[in-house]
Design an enzyme around this catalytic site. Sequence first.
Site, short mmCIF file in Angstrom:
data_model
loop_
_atom_site.label_atom_id
_atom_site.label_comp_id
_atom_site.label_asym_id
_atom_site.label_seq_id
_atom_site.Cartn_x
_atom_site.Cartn_y
_atom_site.Cartn_z
N CYS A 66 0.76 -1.49 -0.07
CA CYS A 66 -0.29 -0.06 0.15
C CYS A 66 0.49 1.76 -0.72
O CYS A 66 0.73 2.45 -0.27
CB CYS A 66 -0.93 0.26 0.88
N HIS A 103 0.04 11.82 15.61
CA HIS A 103 -0.63 10.79 14.75
C HIS A 103 0.34 9.91 13.75
O HIS A 103 1.36 9.80 14.05
CB HIS A 103 -0.87 11.57 13.32
N HIS A 106 -3.38 5.44 9.97
CA HIS A 106 -4.84 4.92 9.82
C HIS A 106 -4.95 3.57 10.31
O HIS A 106 -4.01 2.52 9.53
CB HIS A 106 -5.28 5.48 8.76
N ASP A 114 -4.19 -11.75 4.53
CA ASP A 114 -4.54 -13.20 5.29
C ASP A 114 -3.36 -12.80 6.61
O ASP A 114 -2.40 -13.23 6.85
CB ASP A 114 -3.54 -13.86 4.06
N ARG A 120 -5.13 -3.72 8.97
CA ARG A 120 -4.62 -2.93 8.82
C ARG A 120 -4.18 -1.61 9.09
O ARG A 120 -4.87 -0.95 8.72
CB ARG A 120 -4.33 -2.51 6.84
N CYS A 122 -1.96 1.43 8.94
CA CYS A 122 -1.49 1.63 8.19
C CYS A 122 -0.36 3.25 8.39
O CYS A 122 -1.38 3.78 8.33
CB CYS A 122 -2.41 1.91 6.79
#
Length: 137
Positions: A66, A103, A106, A114, A120, A122
């Site tokens: 990603c 921060h 997210h 899997d 996730r 991120c």
Amino acid sequence: MTDFTPISDEEWRKKLTPEEFHVLRQAGTEPPHVGEYTSTTTEGVYRCRACGEELFRSTEKFEAHCGWPSFFSPLAGDKIIEREDNSLGMRRVEVLCAKCGSHMGHVFGGEGYDTPTDLRYCINSISLTLDEKPIEG
């Protein structure tokens, strides 16, 4: 929150680079595929770059392709804060360091990875530092 004395934006600006301040204190996002930890497989503990709190382990890091480091679980639930983020015209869940409120990125669920949690996390590389050490147990 654990022991942490809040500091002013002025103090954060002295402690952090402008890029770190933008992401950690202003909820910015670093560009995809440029972060220091995006593809690393080095064993260790990922800490909050602002306060040093341990947040994630390399054993929970996975390749999501990603553009940012991805983890399927934080080190412990009390290490992070998850809060609703409706900016940019979409519903997301923001991840913050529970110790200093910085921060991190997210968290997304139900994407079909899997992993044991189907989550996730991120996380911006610039929000982290890696303490390289073998993970036990």
